[in-house]
Design an enzyme around this catalytic site. Structure first.
Site, short mmCIF file in Angstrom:
data_model
loop_
_atom_site.label_atom_id
_atom_site.label_comp_id
_atom_site.label_asym_id
_atom_site.label_seq_id
_atom_site.Cartn_x
_atom_site.Cartn_y
_atom_site.Cartn_z
N LYS A 105 58.35 65.89 40.73
CA LYS A 105 57.98 65.08 42.04
C LYS A 105 56.82 66.85 42.48
O LYS A 105 56.31 65.46 42.77
CB LYS A 105 59.38 65.90 42.89
N GLN A 142 67.05 69.66 46.29
CA GLN A 142 67.21 69.14 45.17
C GLN A 142 69.03 68.82 45.32
O GLN A 142 69.81 69.88 45.51
CB GLN A 142 66.73 69.07 44.57
N ASP A 188 63.11 63.02 52.83
CA ASP A 188 63.69 62.51 52.01
C ASP A 188 64.26 61.04 52.33
O ASP A 188 65.39 60.43 52.03
CB ASP A 188 65.29 62.98 51.48
#
Ligand code: NAD
Length: 294
Positions: free
Chosen positions: A54, A98, A121
């Protein structure tokens, strides 16, 4: 006749080029560089490689990436304090924690602590609620990637019957919601199947578009797919293979070699949905930076 491949790598590369130009424009017009904070708690190797991928993707298109790798012993209070710091930092437009988090941390509390304006997200109750209501929001990355794959491959969802296999909060539920919204890439009739569905094939055979997000290989076999259907395989499963360098190969939920003989279009694994997920994270970060300039 073999199905046409939906090339996620190519579509993702096209979108990243567009985003790169958007980043340059934001810098030129407003002096703003989009910034993404990535927070990784612990040393899980798979999570480490996702986070690295990422961050690299951010750097490639000019997004500032703020790396926060903190020990597994971090307390919930410490993590919430770090999120509060990033919420208040004007250089940061997106915050990604994460998952999975260590067991002593309440994941829901952590996600809810992210400022909805930085929830790139799209996992927070605010983002998911807005998505369901059809309001502008950060759309979670894998579902958004699936819609982009369909749109950019010329697949018309309007009036189509879409069958989604899987009802997780990160894939099944949001993608089903997007597909029936009154919007481009929506307006479909959607059936959601899950582990309690009786006779899965009875439903999947009715699909004009089939989205498989079950997380198990061989969930979708050739006899479960209608001739001419579009098949989107979200599954990423490690299947033991002693001939492979790592001892395993990645397989989707769909029996690709057999199903491609009946489908009209199909995504491969790897190289289908996967490359789109990080790309839509970049998209959301750039969108958040644009929002901050309004
Ligand atoms: P999950 O385990 O949270 O959910 C799986 C869902 O599938 C559940 O709702 C379950 O009821 C349903 N299911 C499982 N087996 C079934 C069966 N035989 N029949 C009907 N329904 C069944 O998984 P998830 O997080 O939604 O992920 C699904 C898959 O997608 C996994 O393989 C995951 O690795 C992959 N994934 C890929 C990406 C990507 O970027 N490519 C992103 C997210 C998830």
């Amino acid at each position: 006749m073999a199905a046409q491949l939906i090339d996620g790598k190519k579509i993702a590369a096209d979108i990243r080029e567009e985003l790169k130009a958007n980043v340059a424009q934001l810098q030129k017009d407003f002096g703003v560089t989009p910034g993404l904070s990535v927070i990784l708690v612990g040393e899980d190797p798979a999570s480490q490689s996702y986070v690295t991928a990422k961050e690299r993707a951010c750097q490639e298109i000019g997004i500032y990436s703020d790396d926060n790798r903190i020990p597994a012993s971090t307390t919930q209070e410490e993590l919430l304090a770090l999120i509060a710091e990033k919420n208040a930092d004007p250089r940061i437009h997106g915050i990604l924690v994460q998952l999975p988090l260590p067991k002593h941390i309440d994941t829901d509390a952590v996600i809810a602590a992210i400022d909805p304006a930085k929830d790139v997200d799209g996992f927070s109750p605010v983002s998911l609620g807005k998505l369901m209501l059809g309001q502008p929001t950060f759309i979670s990355c894998t579902p958004h990637g699936i819609i982009q794959l369909l749109l950019r491959s010329g697949v018309n969802t309007d009036g189509a019957h879409v069958v989604v296999v899987g009802r997780s909060n990160i894939v099944g539920k949001p993608v089903a919601n997007l597909l029936f919204q009154k919007a481009l890439g929506g307006n479909a009739t959607v059936t959601i199947c899950h582990r309690h569905t009786r006779d899965l094939g009875n439903f999947t055979r009715q699909a004009d578009i089939l989205v498989a997000a079950a997380g198990a290989p061989h969930t979708i076999t050739r006899d479960m797919v209608k001739s001419g259907a579009v098949v989107i395989d979200v599954g990423v499963n490690r299947v033991a293979d002693p001939t492979a360098a790592r001892g395993y190969r990645l397989k989707g939920d769909v029996d690709f070699d057999e199903v491609k003989e009946v489908a009209s279009m199909i995504t491969p694994v790897p190289g289908g949905v996967g490359p789109m997920t990080i790309t839509m994270l970049l998209f959301n970060t750039v969108l958040s930076a644009k929002n901050s300039c309004k």
